[in-house]
Design an enzyme around this catalytic site. Structure first.
Site: not given
Length: 385
Positions: A146-147, A226, A256
């Site tokens: 996917d990267g 994404n 966070d």
């Protein structure tokens, strides 16, 4: 004098990008339906209104494709042989012009292969952030996970050529093709009329405040497939950022951080943070808090047409950090702003079968969605008791 091939089409891309203004409708912007110099969406004459049924979206070519960008995952020895086989097939059997990034050819296993040298001589090479290939590539083939697809998307900040992604990585949620039958599959793509899914992207604009130290106004515009992630970085304090929607403050995120994702990104970092999974054809933007210090702060989905803005709260104890699809991470200080809208330049991802079946196949095979041991059948005798 006659215009060079493709010039008129590329000019249309530039004009549509520069003249685009977000309307007040909650619908997202109409996506560009021309991809690269020669590819476009096959128009459906039976489309209702101006919204085409996603299931009927198919790829066609204005002219036969002649060039292809091959994106390979760097430093992965298992991809060397598939990469070489594919490039030989494209150059010698399909007579395609193959573009390859320079750092891919820097691999000693490729550069030192004498039998592959004749093929390398035919390559057109480029360097990320230095060479513009947006008007030269007709379609893209990704070898990796996917990267690799996310990286290919980042190379094109306006119109993106059609992308064919082979599953040669670890997860493979966005890579539906298997390499075993690559010759017939690539041939089918070159011939056209295949199913595609338009994966919406986010247009992100980061504006850095002018200060006495830095008198220049820094502006970064980035296309994201994404997600945009704003987090607390190395600080031990909670992040404290204000979230605006169409100019109105809707909440302050204390935790966070926060994830702003596309439907495609809903199955990435967002789902790990507790968000729902959204099919890529749904026009929406997802907002997901990361470990919020509130029991009632749940992920929300907003219409694709809204404009989001994120800024540090006035009483924030520390700065924040932002990243785009996990890359180009930078610090956000007081006075800086991050504006996020739906881009009109989607990624046309070529389907193995169709958008719906491919997505559910990925949910099942990659994320093991709803996998459990089946309940035993209850016999009629057991029912009596």
């Amino acid at each position: 004098a006659e215009e060079p091939e493709g010039i008129k089409l590329i000019t249309c891309f530039s004009l549509s990008f520069k003249c685009f203004r977000r309307n007040q409708s909650l619908h997202g912007p109409s996506p560009v339906t021309t991809f690269g110099p020669k590819a476009c969406m096959l128009q459906n004459p039976h489309a209702v209104m101006h919204i085409q049924d996603p299931a009927s979206q198919r790829l066609t070519w204005n002219k036969p494709p002649k060039s292809v960008l091959v994106v390979k995952k760097i430093q992965d020895a298992s991809l060397l042989q598939p990469f070489k086989e594919l490039c030989v097939f494209l150059t010698e059997q399909k007579n395609m012009i193959v573009y390859v990034e320079s750092k891919v050819l820097a691999d000693t296993a490729i550069a030192g292969d004498e039998s592959f040298g004749a093929v390398i001589q035919k390559f057109c090479t480029f360097r990320e952030d230095l060479d513009d290939i947006s008007n030269r590539v007709d379609f893209i083939i990704c070898l990796g996970g996917d990267g690799t697809l996310l990286y290919a998307s980042s190379l094109f900040q306006e119109s993106v050529p059609p992308v064919m992604a082979f599953h040669l990585g670890s997860l493979g949620f966005l890579t539906p093709f298997k390499f075993d039958t690559y010759q017939s599959q690539v041939t089918q793509i070159i011939e056209g009329n295949t199913a595609i899914i338009l994966r919406s992207r986010l247009r992100v604009r980061v504006v850095k405040k002018v200060s006495l130290v830095n008198m220049a106004l820094g502006v970064l515009v980035q296309q994201v497939l994404n997600e945009v992630v704003v987090d607390r970085g190395p600080s031990s304090y909670l992040s404290n950022v204000d979230l605006f929607l169409d100019g109105h403050l809707i909440t302050t995120v204390q935790g966070d951080g926060v994830i702003v994702s596309t439907p495609t990104g809903s199955t990435a970092y967002a789902v790990a943070a507790g968000a729902s999974m959204i099919h890529p054809n749904v026009p929406a933007i997802m907002i997901t808090p990361i470990c919020p210090h509130s029991l009632s702060f749940r992920p929300i989905v907003v219409p694709a047409g809204v404009e989001l803005k994120i800024m540090l709260s006035r009483d924030a104890r520390n700065t924040a950090w932002v990243s785009f699809d996990g890359r180009k991470r930078q610090e956000i200080c007081h006075g800086d702003s991050i504006t996020i809208t739906t881009s009109c330049f989607p990624v046309p991802s070529i389907c193995f079968r169709d958008p719906v079946n491919d997505w559910f196949e990925s949910l099942s095979q990659c994320l093991h969605w709803n996998v459990r041991k089946k309940q035993n059948y209850l016999s009629s005798e057991e029912e009596e008791f």
